[in-house]
Structures are given as structure tokens and as C-alpha cells.
Design a protein around this motif. Structure first.
Motif, PDB file in Angstrom:
ATOM      1  N   VAL A 170       0.845  -1.198   0.000  1.00 54.85           N
ATOM      2  CA  VAL A 170       0.000   0.000   0.000  1.00 54.85           C
ATOM      3  C   VAL A 170       0.876   1.242   0.000  1.00 54.85           C
ATOM      4  N   TYR A 171       1.857   1.257   0.870  1.00 52.73           N
ATOM      5  CA  TYR A 171       2.770   2.390   0.949  1.00 52.73           C
ATOM      6  C   TYR A 171       3.507   2.574  -0.382  1.00 52.73           C
ATOM      7  N   GLY A 172       3.922   1.479  -1.003  1.00 57.05           N
ATOM      8  CA  GLY A 172       4.626   1.540  -2.277  1.00 57.05           C
ATOM      9  C   GLY A 172       3.782   2.177  -3.365  1.00 57.05           C
ATOM     10  N   LEU A 173       2.506   1.813  -3.443  1.00 58.97           N
ATOM     11  CA  LEU A 173       1.618   2.415  -4.450  1.00 58.97           C
ATOM     12  C   LEU A 173       1.422   3.908  -4.206  1.00 58.97           C
ATOM     13  N   ILE A 174       1.290   4.282  -2.953  1.00 61.26           N
ATOM     14  CA  ILE A 174       1.127   5.707  -2.633  1.00 61.26           C
ATOM     15  C   ILE A 174       2.424   6.457  -2.966  1.00 61.26           C
ATOM     16  N   LEU A 175       3.555   5.870  -2.631  1.00 59.88           N
ATOM     17  CA  LEU A 175       4.851   6.472  -2.962  1.00 59.88           C
ATOM     18  C   LEU A 175       4.996   6.641  -4.471  1.00 59.88           C
ATOM     19  N   VAL A 176       4.674   5.597  -5.228  1.00 61.49           N
ATOM     20  CA  VAL A 176       4.773   5.662  -6.692  1.00 61.49           C
ATOM     21  C   VAL A 176       3.876   6.767  -7.229  1.00 61.49           C
ATOM     22  N   SER A 177       2.658   6.853  -6.736  1.00 59.43           N
ATOM     23  CA  SER A 177       1.748   7.909  -7.203  1.00 59.43           C
ATOM     24  C   SER A 177       2.319   9.286  -6.918  1.00 59.43           C
ATOM     25  N   GLY A 178       2.835   9.469  -5.723  1.00 61.08           N
ATOM     26  CA  GLY A 178       3.429  10.759  -5.375  1.00 61.08           C
ATOM     27  C   GLY A 178       4.605  11.097  -6.266  1.00 61.08           C
ATOM     28  N   MET A 179       5.432  10.121  -6.554  1.00 61.97           N
ATOM     29  CA  MET A 179       6.593  10.365  -7.406  1.00 61.97           C
ATOM     30  C   MET A 179       6.172  10.640  -8.844  1.00 61.97           C
TER      31      MET A 179
ATOM     32  N   VAL B 134      -4.452   3.621 -12.473  1.00 61.56           N
ATOM     33  CA  VAL B 134      -4.239   2.208 -12.152  1.00 61.56           C
ATOM     34  C   VAL B 134      -3.814   2.061 -10.688  1.00 61.56           C
ATOM     35  N   ASN B 135      -2.949   2.955 -10.216  1.00 57.67           N
ATOM     36  CA  ASN B 135      -2.543   2.909  -8.804  1.00 57.67           C
ATOM     37  C   ASN B 135      -3.734   3.080  -7.875  1.00 57.67           C
ATOM     38  N   ALA B 136      -4.612   4.033  -8.185  1.00 49.24           N
ATOM     39  CA  ALA B 136      -5.794   4.250  -7.341  1.00 49.24           C
ATOM     40  C   ALA B 136      -6.686   3.009  -7.347  1.00 49.24           C
ATOM     41  N   VAL B 137      -6.858   2.409  -8.512  1.00 50.75           N
ATOM     42  CA  VAL B 137      -7.665   1.186  -8.612  1.00 50.75           C
ATOM     43  C   VAL B 137      -7.002   0.056  -7.821  1.00 50.75           C
ATOM     44  N   LEU B 138      -5.703  -0.101  -7.981  1.00 48.05           N
ATOM     45  CA  LEU B 138      -4.993  -1.149  -7.232  1.00 48.05           C
ATOM     46  C   LEU B 138      -5.093  -0.930  -5.727  1.00 48.05           C
ATOM     47  N   LEU B 139      -4.990   0.317  -5.297  1.00 42.73           N
ATOM     48  CA  LEU B 139      -5.166   0.613  -3.877  1.00 42.73           C
ATOM     49  C   LEU B 139      -6.553   0.186  -3.412  1.00 42.73           C
ATOM     50  N   GLY B 140      -7.570   0.505  -4.195  1.00 38.33           N
ATOM     51  CA  GLY B 140      -8.934   0.100  -3.848  1.00 38.33           C
ATOM     52  C   GLY B 140      -9.083  -1.411  -3.770  1.00 38.33           C
ATOM     53  N   VAL B 141      -8.487  -2.103  -4.726  1.00 46.71           N
ATOM     54  CA  VAL B 141      -8.554  -3.568  -4.740  1.00 46.71           C
ATOM     55  C   VAL B 141      -7.845  -4.146  -3.514  1.00 46.71           C
ATOM     56  N   LEU B 142      -6.666  -3.610  -3.191  1.00 49.64           N
ATOM     57  CA  LEU B 142      -5.956  -4.093  -2.001  1.00 49.64           C
ATOM     58  C   LEU B 142      -6.771  -3.842  -0.737  1.00 49.64           C
ATOM     59  N   GLY B 143      -7.394  -2.664  -0.660  1.00 47.43           N
ATOM     60  CA  GLY B 143      -8.237  -2.357   0.496  1.00 47.43           C
ATOM     61  C   GLY B 143      -9.420  -3.298   0.605  1.00 47.43           C
ATOM     62  N   TRP B 144     -10.052  -3.588  -0.519  1.00 48.95           N
ATOM     63  CA  TRP B 144     -11.198  -4.504  -0.547  1.00 48.95           C
ATOM     64  C   TRP B 144     -10.770  -5.911  -0.105  1.00 48.95           C
TER      65      TRP B 144
END
Length: 169
Positions: free
Chosen positions: A22-31, A123-133
Motif C-alpha cells: 500500500v505504501y509503495g503504491l502511494i509512494l509511486v503515485s506521489g513520485m 491504475v494505482n488508485a484502482v490497485l489501492l482500492g482492490v488491495l483495500g477490498w
């Protein structure tokens, strides 16, 4: 939905259902937001994201190793501590694969630079949602907690998309 229904091995599921993923996806989005805004090319975003994720991964492994060594008061072997920390932090690397592939497509001109950057963010936002689900689905079969978790987790990515939109325009 179970890991078996998703055809995910238990080892991969454990890596992807980690705070590091989760942190990695957020980091990637920020970068992507920062690097794509500075130069606007998917190549720049790809290089920035890949290097940053790798450095953060190494920092996590180093910090995890130190934490394991300190927690055992010198009783843990250095090699074992490094391997365990590396395995624990692997979610950060695995989570970055999809957005990096999308950015790579932009660098090869298979898709437009801006489209690659925006697609990677979505895609990152969708992946975050999927991981959360999926994470909450492992805890409860109830729909509403799963949905709330998916929305909250995806919300981190959506905030970064909104930031990109504000900075870009």
C-alpha cells in the motif's frame, strides 16, 4: 473473494496484502505527480519512480534489519535479519511493477507520455482500492466494511490524482 478464486499464491498474497505494498503504491503515485509535473515525460517519471522505489526499498530493508537485530539483543544473525527484512519489504517493489510497465509503454511511444502518466495514476488508485477490498474481505464477509476499506485506500490515490490535476492545470 478468496486468494484461490483470484488465483493468487499464498506467498504473493502475503506480499501484496502488506503495508509495504500500500505504501509503495502511494509512494509511486506521489513520485509520478512530482516527476511528471517537472518534465512531463513518462521517461522522466519512469526513472524517478524506479530509482525512488528502489532507494525506499533499500531503506526499508536496512531499517528492518536494524530493528530485527535490536529486538533480539544481538541474538539474531545478520544474514537472517537482512533476508527477513528484504522479504518483508518486497511488497513495495511488487506494487510498483504495474505503474512502471505503464510508464515504460509511454517511453516507447506505444502510448502518449501524458496518457501513460495519467493511466499509471488511475491504475494505482484502482490497485489501492482492490488491495483495500481484499484485505478487509479476508477479515469479514460483510459488504460495507469491504467497500469502506476500498474507498479509503483508493482515496489516497485519488488525492494524488487531484493534486496532479491541480498542479498540471
Amino acid at each position: 473473494m478468496t486468494d484461490e478464486q483470484l488465483h493468487i499464491s499464498p506467498r504473493v498474497a502475503r506480499i501484496l496484502m502488506s503495508e509495504e505494498a500500500v505504501y509503495g503504491l502511494i509512494l509511486v503515485s506521489g513520485m509520478i505527480v512530482v516527476s511528471g509535473t517537472l518534465v512531463g515525460t513518462s521517461g522522466n517519471a519512469l526513472a524517478t519512480v524506479a530509482i525512488t522505489v528502489f532507494v525506499f526499498y533499500l531503506a526499508h530493508v536496512y531499517a528492518g534489519t536494524l530493528g530485527r537485530l535490536a529486538a533480539t539483543d544481538g541474538g539474531a544473525a545478520l544474514g537472517t535479519s537482512i533476508r527477513e527484512a528484504a522479504r518483508h519489504s518486497l511488497g513495495m517493489i511488487m506494487a510498483s511493477v504495474a505503474p512502471l510497465v505503464i510508464l515504460l509503454l509511454g517511453t516507447t511511444d506505444l502510448i502518449d507520455d501524458k496518457l501513460a502518466i495519467w493511466t499509471a495514476l488511475v491504475v494505482n488508485a484502482v490497485l489501492l482500492g482492490v488491495l483495500g477490498w481484499i484485505a478487509v474481505a479476508r477479515w469479514t464477509p460483510k459488504f460495507w466494511p469491504r467497500l469502506l476499506s476500498a474507498l479509503i485506500t483508493a482515496g489516497f490515490g485519488v488525492v494524488l490524482i487531484a493534486l496532479k490535476a491541480l498542479i498540471h492545470h
